[in-house]
Design a protein around this motif. Structure first.
Motif, short mmCIF file in Angstrom:
data_model
loop_
_atom_site.label_atom_id
_atom_site.label_comp_id
_atom_site.label_asym_id
_atom_site.label_seq_id
_atom_site.Cartn_x
_atom_site.Cartn_y
_atom_site.Cartn_z
N ALA A 36 47.06 -15.43 -1.21
CA ALA A 36 47.16 -15.67 -2.66
C ALA A 36 47.94 -14.54 -3.35
O ALA A 36 48.78 -14.79 -4.23
CB ALA A 36 45.77 -15.81 -3.27
N LEU A 37 47.65 -13.30 -2.95
CA LEU A 37 48.37 -12.17 -3.53
C LEU A 37 49.85 -12.19 -3.15
O LEU A 37 50.71 -11.82 -3.96
CB LEU A 37 47.75 -10.85 -3.06
CG LEU A 37 46.41 -10.48 -3.70
CD1 LEU A 37 45.78 -9.31 -2.96
CD2 LEU A 37 46.61 -10.12 -5.18
N ARG A 39 51.64 -14.88 -2.66
CA ARG A 39 52.28 -15.88 -3.51
C ARG A 39 52.49 -15.35 -4.93
O ARG A 39 53.54 -15.58 -5.54
CB ARG A 39 51.43 -17.16 -3.55
CG ARG A 39 51.43 -17.94 -2.25
CD ARG A 39 50.81 -19.32 -2.45
NE ARG A 39 49.41 -19.23 -2.82
CZ ARG A 39 48.41 -19.22 -1.95
NH1 ARG A 39 48.65 -19.26 -0.65
NH2 ARG A 39 47.15 -19.17 -2.37
N GLU A 40 51.48 -14.63 -5.44
CA GLU A 40 51.61 -14.06 -6.78
C GLU A 40 52.69 -12.99 -6.81
O GLU A 40 53.43 -12.88 -7.81
CB GLU A 40 50.26 -13.47 -7.22
CG GLU A 40 50.25 -12.88 -8.62
CD GLU A 40 50.46 -13.90 -9.71
OE1 GLU A 40 50.54 -13.50 -10.88
OE2 GLU A 40 50.55 -15.13 -9.41
N ARG A 41 52.81 -12.22 -5.76
CA ARG A 41 53.87 -11.21 -5.71
C ARG A 41 55.24 -11.87 -5.75
O ARG A 41 56.15 -11.40 -6.46
CB ARG A 41 53.75 -10.36 -4.44
CG ARG A 41 54.82 -9.28 -4.33
CD ARG A 41 54.79 -8.58 -3.00
NE ARG A 41 55.08 -9.48 -1.90
CZ ARG A 41 55.13 -9.11 -0.62
NH1 ARG A 41 54.87 -7.85 -0.30
NH2 ARG A 41 55.39 -9.99 0.32
N ARG A 43 55.99 -14.73 -7.08
CA ARG A 43 56.20 -15.23 -8.44
C ARG A 43 56.60 -14.09 -9.38
O ARG A 43 57.54 -14.21 -10.18
CB ARG A 43 54.93 -15.90 -8.96
CG ARG A 43 55.10 -16.55 -10.33
CD ARG A 43 53.78 -17.00 -10.90
NE ARG A 43 52.95 -15.87 -11.32
CZ ARG A 43 53.07 -15.26 -12.49
NH1 ARG A 43 54.02 -15.63 -13.35
NH2 ARG A 43 52.28 -14.25 -12.80
N LEU A 44 55.88 -12.97 -9.27
CA LEU A 44 56.17 -11.84 -10.15
C LEU A 44 57.52 -11.20 -9.86
O LEU A 44 58.18 -10.69 -10.77
CB LEU A 44 55.06 -10.79 -10.03
CG LEU A 44 53.72 -11.16 -10.67
CD1 LEU A 44 52.66 -10.13 -10.31
CD2 LEU A 44 53.86 -11.27 -12.19
N ASP A 98 42.56 -10.97 -11.89
CA ASP A 98 42.57 -12.03 -10.90
C ASP A 98 42.66 -11.41 -9.51
O ASP A 98 43.41 -10.46 -9.29
CB ASP A 98 43.76 -12.97 -11.14
CG ASP A 98 43.67 -14.25 -10.33
OD1 ASP A 98 42.56 -14.60 -9.89
OD2 ASP A 98 44.71 -14.91 -10.13
N VAL A 150 50.04 -5.66 -8.28
CA VAL A 150 49.76 -6.72 -7.29
C VAL A 150 50.18 -6.27 -5.90
O VAL A 150 49.46 -6.53 -4.91
CB VAL A 150 50.47 -8.03 -7.69
CG1 VAL A 150 50.42 -9.04 -6.55
CG2 VAL A 150 49.81 -8.63 -8.93
#
Length: 209
Positions: A36-37, A39-41, A43-44, A98, A150
């Motif tokens: 999950a992290l 994927r968030e990285r 995106r960021l 989150d 993140v």
């Protein structure tokens, strides 16, 4: 032989198996968090690149608008207004929490104002352009900070998962394996003693007059 050490070893075995199952479950949870992290990285990273580009574009536009206003005679008024108190620009950040990390989310920027500038109409789009630059700059800074946080949490999560998978679980498995060998050996010894006792008892009965 006293059965107390054997019972204690079996209780230890149960505890080791429970710890091993807990370690396995923890590794799975950390793996899910890591994905999950990641994927968030991703995106960021994209958002940070886009927001920085927008900031650079808005800075260039603001600079061009200022040069235009100066060309129309706004230099003296701008120098005078710079020494006067006005409304201070503000930036507010909506922090979000989150996956165990707190990082900047939505950013709201309110441009400052030097007051009413009247020397040329070109100052209006220049003022607006600098307000846009403030907003895009705040968004770019927040995106960069969010990415750093993140990434740090991702590294921490990865190290914890690897610590469980590469050190804790192998150590527990080795301890459990060694204990199983010891229990098996003691079970064989107990079975052998029992068999010898039965045979000895049989011999004694057969030799009685």
């Amino acid at each position: 032989m006293n059965s107390t050490p054997q019972a204690a070893n079996r209780a230890t075995r149960l505890r080791l198996r429970a710890r091993l199952e807990l370690a396995h479950h923890a590794a799975e949870l950390l793996h899910s968090k890591e994905e999950a992290l990641r994927r968030e990285r991703t995106r960021l990273e994209g958002y940070a690149i886009r927001s920085r580009q927008q900031w650079e574009d808005s800075c260039r536009d603001a600079g061009a608008q200022l040069l235009r206003a100066r060309a129309f005679g706004a230099s003296r008024e701008l120098s005078t207004s710079a020494a006067q108190p006005g409304r201070v620009a503000t930036v507010s950040i909506d922090w979000q929490h989150d996956m165990g990390v707190t990082y900047p989310g939505r950013v709201m920027a309110t441009p400052g104002s030097p007051g009413v500038l009247t020397s040329t109409a070109a100052l209006v789009p220049a003022t607006t352009a600098y307000g846009v630059a403030l907003g895009t700059g705040a968004e770019s800074a927040a995106a960069a900070a969010a990415l750093v946080r993140v990434e740090a949490e991702l590294g921490h999560t990865r190290r914890r998962r690897r610590g469980i998978e590469q050190r804790l679980r192998p150590r527990l498995e080795a301890q459990l394996h060694q204990l199983d060998l010891e229990l098996d050996e003691r079970d064989r010894e107990a079975a052998l003693r029992s068999q010898n006792a039965i045979e000895q008892n049989t011999i004694e009965r057969s030799t009685r007059p």
